[in-house]
Design a protein around this motif. Sequence first.
Motif, mmCIF file in Angstrom:
data_model
loop_
_atom_site.group_PDB
_atom_site.id
_atom_site.type_symbol
_atom_site.label_atom_id
_atom_site.label_comp_id
_atom_site.label_asym_id
_atom_site.label_seq_id
_atom_site.Cartn_x
_atom_site.Cartn_y
_atom_site.Cartn_z
ATOM 1 N N ASP A 115 0.846 -1.186 0.000
ATOM 2 C CA ASP A 115 0.000 0.000 0.000
ATOM 3 C C ASP A 115 0.891 1.249 0.000
ATOM 4 O OD1 ASP A 115 -2.322 -1.528 0.115
ATOM 5 O OD2 ASP A 115 -2.265 -1.609 2.305
ATOM 6 N N SER A 117 0.642 5.915 -0.616
ATOM 7 C CA SER A 117 -0.163 7.099 -0.886
ATOM 8 C C SER A 117 0.728 8.210 -1.419
ATOM 9 C CB SER A 117 -0.856 7.573 0.393
ATOM 10 O OG SER A 117 -1.414 8.864 0.205
ATOM 11 N N ASP A 119 0.224 11.204 -1.051
ATOM 12 C CA ASP A 119 0.134 12.325 -0.120
ATOM 13 C C ASP A 119 0.858 12.068 1.190
ATOM 14 O OD1 ASP A 119 -1.638 13.626 -1.949
ATOM 15 O OD2 ASP A 119 -3.253 12.335 -1.213
ATOM 16 N N ALA A 120 1.531 10.911 1.297
ATOM 17 C CA ALA A 120 2.167 10.528 2.559
ATOM 18 C C ALA A 120 3.382 11.392 2.862
ATOM 19 C CB ALA A 120 2.568 9.060 2.522
ATOM 20 N N GLY A 131 4.430 5.101 -2.940
ATOM 21 C CA GLY A 131 3.776 6.404 -2.953
ATOM 22 C C GLY A 131 4.333 7.314 -4.034
#
Length: 327
Positions: A115, A117, A119-120, A131
């Motif tokens: 997983d 993101s 925006d992390a 990400g």
Amino acid sequence: MRLLMLGGTEFVGRAVVDAALTRGWQVTVFHRGHHEPPPGVAVLRGDRTAADGLAALGRGEWDVVVDTWTGAPSAVRDTARLLATRAQRYVYVSSRSVYRYPSAARLDEDGPLVDGSPDAGEVEYAQAKRGGELAATAVFGGRALLVRAGLILGPWENIGRLPWWLRRVARGGPVLAPGPRELALQYVDARDLAAWTLDAVERGLGGPYNLVSPAGHTTMGELLEACVRVTGADADLRWVEPERIAAAGIEPWTQLPIWLPPGELHDHLHQGDVSKAVAAGLRCRPIGETVADTWAWLQSIGGEPPQRPDRPAVGLDPETEARVLKG
């Protein structure tokens, strides 16, 4: 071609810059100024972690951006958004660590992913790279090329793996060589990564590519024997089975760089499917050339390799090595 290299003063970034300059490309290097940029490039200064750190990228147009960022994915997101209308393509140098562990041998680009993101902030390495992939793809879509590298070796290395082995072998004497000798390794020379990446840009490729040598391109034995040969050292490789190494509490990969014992983790890192990249032109030089050129580079800088501040130093201490060899 007009290249914007984010970084470009060390290791992979330096290899990309050198390859682009050799092709006659116009190269702009965006970096913090901690190291001298290669000669022949235009220089922009900035810090992607600072509030106004991208100000220097507010103007200019490029055919391709190459980004090797490993920190917060939000930095890739912000850079990609800023350059969305002023760059044609975006290359993100990612990692095969984005595949969910454990993975089966011969895993291709469609394997399950961790997983991540776009925006992390600061996250673990695998999530950071995933990400970053998502950030680049969200902005550039099919114009984003994701270079999923594995173990990277070669001149300008600032992680310390191959330099540690070269310096250890150069000291001579009995050397703890982690077996089995025929253990297959999968890696890519930073210069071969750079050449393939620029070729891929010229061909307009996008999407993910596993970028390491075909499985079994070399072995642990061939690598260490090449170290003995190029250093000219009076070194005696003492092959030690994985069970003895584990019993001594020695950590693979960190205390014995590059090496992983046969098993799940070795399959994850050294048995990936790279047929897609090979079909797209990947060519990998012999391990002897990588070792020899890395040794020559080390000699040229006085024998002390650079070390990334965000990575721990690698290598086995002499006392532990001697104790294991004696036992």
